[in-house]
Enzyme design. Sequence first.
Site, mmCIF file in Angstrom:
data_model
loop_
_atom_site.group_PDB
_atom_site.id
_atom_site.type_symbol
_atom_site.label_atom_id
_atom_site.label_comp_id
_atom_site.label_asym_id
_atom_site.label_seq_id
_atom_site.Cartn_x
_atom_site.Cartn_y
_atom_site.Cartn_z
ATOM 1 N N GLN A 152 0.836 -1.208 0.000
ATOM 2 C CA GLN A 152 0.000 0.000 0.000
ATOM 3 C C GLN A 152 0.871 1.259 0.000
ATOM 4 O OE1 GLN A 152 -2.375 1.580 3.359
ATOM 5 N NE2 GLN A 152 -4.159 1.396 2.012
ATOM 6 N N TYR A 186 -5.853 10.728 4.099
ATOM 7 C CA TYR A 186 -4.460 11.016 3.729
ATOM 8 C C TYR A 186 -4.424 11.796 2.399
ATOM 9 C CZ TYR A 186 -3.828 8.044 7.689
ATOM 10 O OH TYR A 186 -3.907 7.545 8.968
ATOM 11 N N ARG A 239 -7.584 2.218 -3.025
ATOM 12 C CA ARG A 239 -8.490 2.133 -1.866
ATOM 13 C C ARG A 239 -9.156 3.477 -1.624
ATOM 14 N NH1 ARG A 239 -8.015 0.416 4.563
ATOM 15 N NH2 ARG A 239 -9.374 -1.347 4.233
ATOM 16 N N GLY A 266 -9.279 -6.744 8.686
ATOM 17 C CA GLY A 266 -8.142 -6.144 9.377
ATOM 18 C C GLY A 266 -7.854 -6.861 10.683
#
Length: 354
Positions: free
Chosen positions: A99, A180, A227, A310
């Site tokens: 990622q 982000y 994502r 997760g």
Amino acid sequence: MTTALWSPTAAGDLKLQHRLVMAPMTRSRATPEGVPTELTATYYAQRASLGLLVTEGTQPSPDGQGYLLTPGIHTPDQVAGWRRVSDAVHAAGGHLFLQLMHVGRISHPTNTPHGRQPVAPSAVAPAGLMFTASGPQPMPVPRALSVPEIQATVEDFRLAAAAAIEAGVDGVEIHAANGYLVHQFLSDNANQRTDEYGGSTTGRIRFAVEVAEAVADQIGAARTGIRIAPGNPFNDIAESSAGEVYRALLSALAPLDLAYLHLVHGGDEALARALRAAWPGTVVLNRGGADITTRAADIETGLADLVSVGGMALANPDLPERLRTGAPLNTPDRATFYGGDHRGYTDYPRLETS
Ligand SMILES: Cc1cc2nc3c(=O)[nH]c(=O)nc-3n(C[C@H](O)[C@H](O)[C@H](O)COP(=O)(O)O)c2cc1C
């Protein structure tokens, strides 16, 4: 009840035995130079039966770092560190997508290798505190990127994707979620630009599309995933027209024929269905906090092709075996999520094999 999880499928060129994916999770156990260690290789290799593993967020450049001890993929030592990880995962029969995470304004100068002011679409400080070596501190006002700097940042993603492939991973996932840098460009509050990278929907999605085009051009669309987390307010994000922005984003990305869209379900069922309908390719869905039966049902109803997990994957190195056999699951220990040693990292027990 979980039958839908166990049929084979594909993502890009990868043939996968089942529909479970390990979701990306920051663990803050790299060296101060951003190099993943032997312990990191063990952690991911232990989880290889998940099939497709998405790594923790990894910075494409020094500016891209926000948290302490996160790994990078922009120096030769970092590439060598990731090579250890991908070799270990492949030897254990798994597949690895790295990622690429540029944090933008979710940072603090003391957490970066160069000690610089964070960069962002606009000079707007995020609310919230950043954990630093001297404790939690407010995040400073970031510096707005100039247009040439935005273009240089797109190139950083391209070079980082090339470096990830050099390190032996099977592909990269562009982190456009969770507040982000890429998400900051998509939002209303973090992006107050009036130039071609802001304002209109076309302006807001431009950076995300350029990053995806650059990465896909560099390493191939079949090795590129992205994502998104539409409407997710995490990290002080506000999106007044998530439906419009993400529909436009997906229609701009669809022709690229990427390996997958990784959709973080924000609770808006209608929006999730609309975005699924707008995406002609593979969808990996992360319905955070849901039990495994609910996640499997998302495959049955066609909302997802694969589902990422997760916490369950963090705490259960042999998760597929446990789920197939109905064995109890280990509980994730929050105290050891970020930083530390092997405890809460590589010492979660497997099922007794005797
Ligand atoms: C310890 C931890 C670290 C995380 N780090 C990342 C990350 O680096 N990148 C990312 O996209 N999501 C990250 N997430 C979010 C997870 O990928 C996932 O969306 C979230 O845990 C909810 O799904 P779950 O219920 O399956 O765990 C992190 C979650 C946890 C628990």
